[in-house]
Design a protein around this motif. Structure first.
Motif, PDB file in Angstrom:
ATOM      1  N   ALA A   1       0.836  -1.203   0.000  1.00  9.09           N
ATOM      2  CA  ALA A   1       0.000   0.000   0.000  1.00  9.09           C
ATOM      3  C   ALA A   1       0.872   1.254   0.000  1.00  9.09           C
ATOM      4  CB  ALA A   1      -0.944  -0.009   1.190  1.00  9.09           C
ATOM      5  N   ASN A   2       1.938   1.258   0.787  1.00  7.91           N
ATOM      6  CA  ASN A   2       2.844   2.408   0.813  1.00  7.91           C
ATOM      7  C   ASN A   2       3.567   2.578  -0.524  1.00  7.91           C
ATOM      8  OD1 ASN A   2       2.211   3.146   3.445  1.00  7.91           O
ATOM      9  ND2 ASN A   2       3.799   1.842   4.336  1.00  7.91           N
ATOM     10  N   ASP A   3       4.018   1.458  -1.118  1.00  8.39           N
ATOM     11  CA  ASP A   3       4.664   1.528  -2.434  1.00  8.39           C
ATOM     12  C   ASP A   3       3.701   2.051  -3.502  1.00  8.39           C
ATOM     13  OD1 ASP A   3       6.968   0.543  -1.332  1.00  8.39           O
ATOM     14  OD2 ASP A   3       6.665  -1.527  -2.045  1.00  8.39           O
ATOM     15  N   PHE A   4       2.437   1.633  -3.437  1.00  5.39           N
ATOM     16  CA  PHE A   4       1.404   2.086  -4.377  1.00  5.39           C
ATOM     17  C   PHE A   4       1.188   3.591  -4.222  1.00  5.39           C
ATOM     18  CE2 PHE A   4      -3.124   1.046  -6.046  1.00  5.39           C
ATOM     19  CZ  PHE A   4      -2.698   1.153  -7.355  1.00  5.39           C
ATOM     20  N   ASP A   5       1.255   4.087  -2.997  1.00  6.68           N
ATOM     21  CA  ASP A   5       1.095   5.515  -2.739  1.00  6.68           C
ATOM     22  C   ASP A   5       2.268   6.304  -3.306  1.00  6.68           C
ATOM     23  OD1 ASP A   5       0.254   7.973  -1.798  1.00  6.68           O
ATOM     24  OD2 ASP A   5       0.674   7.539   0.301  1.00  6.68           O
ATOM     25  N   VAL A   6       3.492   5.825  -3.093  1.00  3.48           N
ATOM     26  CA  VAL A   6       4.684   6.534  -3.561  1.00  3.48           C
ATOM     27  C   VAL A   6       4.795   6.491  -5.090  1.00  3.48           C
ATOM     28  CG1 VAL A   6       7.223   6.500  -3.545  1.00  3.48           C
ATOM     29  CG2 VAL A   6       5.944   6.202  -1.410  1.00  3.48           C
ATOM     30  N   SER A   7       4.575   5.327  -5.689  1.00  4.65           N
ATOM     31  CA  SER A   7       4.798   5.184  -7.132  1.00  4.65           C
ATOM     32  C   SER A   7       3.627   5.667  -7.986  1.00  4.65           C
ATOM     33  CB  SER A   7       5.115   3.728  -7.475  1.00  4.65           C
ATOM     34  OG  SER A   7       4.012   2.891  -7.187  1.00  4.65           O
ATOM     35  N   MET A   8       2.374   5.485  -7.521  1.00  2.00           N
ATOM     36  CA  MET A   8       1.201   5.823  -8.344  1.00  2.00           C
ATOM     37  C   MET A   8       0.312   6.905  -7.720  1.00  2.00           C
ATOM     38  SD  MET A   8       1.620   3.850 -10.940  1.00  2.00           S
ATOM     39  CE  MET A   8       0.061   3.766 -11.765  1.00  2.00           C
ATOM     40  N   SER A   9       0.678   7.416  -6.550  1.00  4.98           N
ATOM     41  CA  SER A   9      -0.092   8.437  -5.821  1.00  4.98           C
ATOM     42  C   SER A   9      -1.485   7.966  -5.414  1.00  4.98           C
ATOM     43  CB  SER A   9      -0.202   9.723  -6.638  1.00  4.98           C
ATOM     44  OG  SER A   9       1.076  10.261  -6.882  1.00  4.98           O
ATOM     45  N   VAL A  10      -1.652   6.655  -5.214  1.00  5.59           N
ATOM     46  CA  VAL A  10      -2.914   6.111  -4.711  1.00  5.59           C
ATOM     47  C   VAL A  10      -2.794   6.032  -3.197  1.00  5.59           C
ATOM     48  CG1 VAL A  10      -4.480   4.148  -4.707  1.00  5.59           C
ATOM     49  CG2 VAL A  10      -3.368   4.834  -6.827  1.00  5.59           C
ATOM     50  N   ASN A  11      -3.476   6.941  -2.495  1.00  2.40           N
ATOM     51  CA  ASN A  11      -3.360   7.024  -1.041  1.00  2.40           C
ATOM     52  C   ASN A  11      -3.990   5.829  -0.336  1.00  2.40           C
ATOM     53  OD1 ASN A  11      -2.104   9.552  -1.266  1.00  2.40           O
ATOM     54  ND2 ASN A  11      -4.081  10.572  -1.335  1.00  2.40           N
ATOM     55  N   ASN A  12      -5.154   5.407  -0.785  1.00  4.50           N
ATOM     56  CA  ASN A  12      -5.872   4.288  -0.158  1.00  4.50           C
ATOM     57  C   ASN A  12      -6.632   3.504  -1.216  1.00  4.50           C
ATOM     58  OD1 ASN A  12      -5.364   4.880   2.738  1.00  4.50           O
ATOM     59  ND2 ASN A  12      -6.506   6.744   2.257  1.00  4.50           N
ATOM     60  N   THR A  13      -6.899   2.229  -0.918  1.00  2.00           N
ATOM     61  CA  THR A  13      -7.676   1.362  -1.787  1.00  2.00           C
ATOM     62  C   THR A  13      -8.812   0.754  -0.965  1.00  2.00           C
ATOM     63  OG1 THR A  13      -5.673   0.823  -3.031  1.00  2.00           O
ATOM     64  CG2 THR A  13      -7.577  -0.598  -3.358  1.00  2.00           C
ATOM     65  N   TYR A  14     -10.021   0.777  -1.513  1.00  3.11           N
ATOM     66  CA  TYR A  14     -11.201   0.284  -0.811  1.00  3.11           C
ATOM     67  C   TYR A  14     -11.947  -0.735  -1.672  1.00  3.11           C
ATOM     68  CZ  TYR A  14     -10.771   4.525   2.049  1.00  3.11           C
ATOM     69  OH  TYR A  14     -10.324   5.518   2.872  1.00  3.11           O
ATOM     70  N   LEU A  15     -12.581  -1.695  -1.017  1.00  6.66           N
ATOM     71  CA  LEU A  15     -13.607  -2.525  -1.629  1.00  6.66           C
ATOM     72  C   LEU A  15     -14.914  -1.826  -1.287  1.00  6.66           C
ATOM     73  CD1 LEU A  15     -14.111  -5.197  -3.110  1.00  6.66           C
ATOM     74  CD2 LEU A  15     -14.375  -6.271  -0.880  1.00  6.66           C
ATOM     75  N   MET A  16     -15.748  -1.509  -2.295  1.00  7.39           N
ATOM     76  CA  MET A  16     -16.906  -0.678  -2.027  1.00  7.39           C
ATOM     77  C   MET A  16     -18.191  -1.265  -2.589  1.00  7.39           C
ATOM     78  SD  MET A  16     -17.693   0.785  -5.212  1.00  7.39           S
ATOM     79  CE  MET A  16     -18.594   2.243  -4.879  1.00  7.39           C
ATOM     80  N   ALA A  17     -19.303  -0.864  -1.966  1.00  9.72           N
ATOM     81  CA  ALA A  17     -20.645  -1.185  -2.439  1.00  9.72           C
ATOM     82  C   ALA A  17     -21.468   0.091  -2.319  1.00  9.72           C
ATOM     83  CB  ALA A  17     -21.271  -2.297  -1.600  1.00  9.72           C
ATOM     84  N   GLU A  18     -22.305   0.346  -3.324  1.00 12.36           N
ATOM     85  CA  GLU A  18     -23.060   1.596  -3.360  1.00 12.36           C
ATOM     86  C   GLU A  18     -24.462   1.352  -3.901  1.00 12.36           C
ATOM     87  OE1 GLU A  18     -21.194   5.258  -5.040  1.00 12.36           O
ATOM     88  OE2 GLU A  18     -22.811   5.079  -6.509  1.00 12.36           O
ATOM     89  N   PHE A  19     -25.453   2.011  -3.298  1.00 11.22           N
ATOM     90  CA  PHE A  19     -26.817   2.037  -3.827  1.00 11.22           C
ATOM     91  C   PHE A  19     -27.018   3.397  -4.475  1.00 11.22           C
ATOM     92  CE2 PHE A  19     -31.299   3.218  -3.443  1.00 11.22           C
ATOM     93  CZ  PHE A  19     -31.859   2.187  -4.184  1.00 11.22           C
ATOM     94  N   HIS A  20     -27.509   3.403  -5.727  1.00 14.07           N
ATOM     95  CA  HIS A  20     -27.684   4.629  -6.502  1.00 14.07           C
ATOM     96  C   HIS A  20     -29.143   4.756  -6.919  1.00 14.07           C
ATOM     97  CE1 HIS A  20     -27.337   7.251 -10.101  1.00 14.07           C
ATOM     98  NE2 HIS A  20     -26.442   7.851  -9.341  1.00 14.07           N
ATOM     99  N   TYR A  21     -29.761   5.897  -6.610  1.00 13.50           N
ATOM    100  CA  TYR A  21     -31.144   6.182  -6.994  1.00 13.50           C
ATOM    101  C   TYR A  21     -31.148   7.444  -7.850  1.00 13.50           C
ATOM    102  CZ  TYR A  21     -36.041   7.493  -6.726  1.00 13.50           C
ATOM    103  OH  TYR A  21     -37.332   7.846  -7.055  1.00 13.50           O
ATOM    104  N   ALA A  22     -31.733   7.364  -9.034  1.00  6.46           N
ATOM    105  CA  ALA A  22     -31.827   8.516  -9.928  1.00  6.46           C
ATOM    106  C   ALA A  22     -33.291   8.761 -10.273  1.00  6.46           C
ATOM    107  CB  ALA A  22     -31.029   8.275 -11.200  1.00  6.46           C
ATOM    108  N   ARG A  23     -33.725   9.991 -10.122  1.00  6.97           N
ATOM    109  CA  ARG A  23     -35.095  10.393 -10.471  1.00  6.97           C
ATOM    110  C   ARG A  23     -34.978  11.381 -11.624  1.00  6.97           C
ATOM    111  NH1 ARG A  23     -39.977   8.244 -10.047  1.00  6.97           N
ATOM    112  NH2 ARG A  23     -41.544   9.854 -10.126  1.00  6.97           N
ATOM    113  N   ILE A  24     -35.079  10.859 -12.864  1.00  2.00           N
ATOM    114  CA  ILE A  24     -34.924  11.671 -14.071  1.00  2.00           C
ATOM    115  C   ILE A  24     -36.287  11.713 -14.759  1.00  2.00           C
ATOM    116  CG2 ILE A  24     -33.563  12.053 -16.156  1.00  2.00           C
ATOM    117  CD1 ILE A  24     -31.861  11.797 -13.615  1.00  2.00           C
ATOM    118  N   ASP A  25     -37.148  12.623 -14.286  1.00  4.11           N
ATOM    119  CA  ASP A  25     -38.524  12.696 -14.793  1.00  4.11           C
ATOM    120  C   ASP A  25     -38.918  14.122 -15.162  1.00  4.11           C
ATOM    121  OD1 ASP A  25     -38.678  13.827 -12.310  1.00  4.11           O
ATOM    122  OD2 ASP A  25     -40.409  12.681 -11.632  1.00  4.11           O
ATOM    123  N   GLY A  26     -37.942  14.960 -15.448  1.00  5.65           N
ATOM    124  CA  GLY A  26     -38.250  16.346 -15.772  1.00  5.65           C
ATOM    125  C   GLY A  26     -38.638  17.145 -14.547  1.00  5.65           C
TER     126      GLY A  26
END
Length: 99
Positions: free
Chosen positions: A53-78
């Protein structure tokens, strides 16, 4: 984590030859305003291998890595208007890289 925002979805309908359709009662394209909201959780993965993780931060500027799950709701009805309704709900899973 969470987020909310305003949206504007573009749409078009194609005819049999691949051109935008022009029906008798209007154009075959347009747009629709709306809004979205999302919320999710992330599991920090850096603790699995702190040296990598530290090497990834130094070489690629990726500070942290997460496994994520997200619920997305979109109301596109004008925003309550008539016509097409492009509203949707979805669940997303993936890797999140924090730069």
């Amino acid at each position: 984590f969470g987020r909310v925002g305003l949206d504007y979805d573009f749409w078009w309908v194609l005819n049999g030859t691949g051109d935008i359709a022009s029906p008798d009662k209007g154009d075959g394209s347009g747009g629709k305003p709306g809004w979205h909201a999302a919320g999710g959780v992330g599991l920090l993965l850096d603790w699995l291998d702190e040296d990598t993780a530290n090497d990834f931060d130094v070489s690629m500027s990726v500070n942290n890595t997460y496994l994520m799950a997200e619920f997305h709701y979109a109301r596109i009805d004008g925003l309550g208007g008539g016509g097409f309704d492009f509203s949707s709900e979805s669940v997303l899973f993936g890797l999140l890289f924090e730069f």
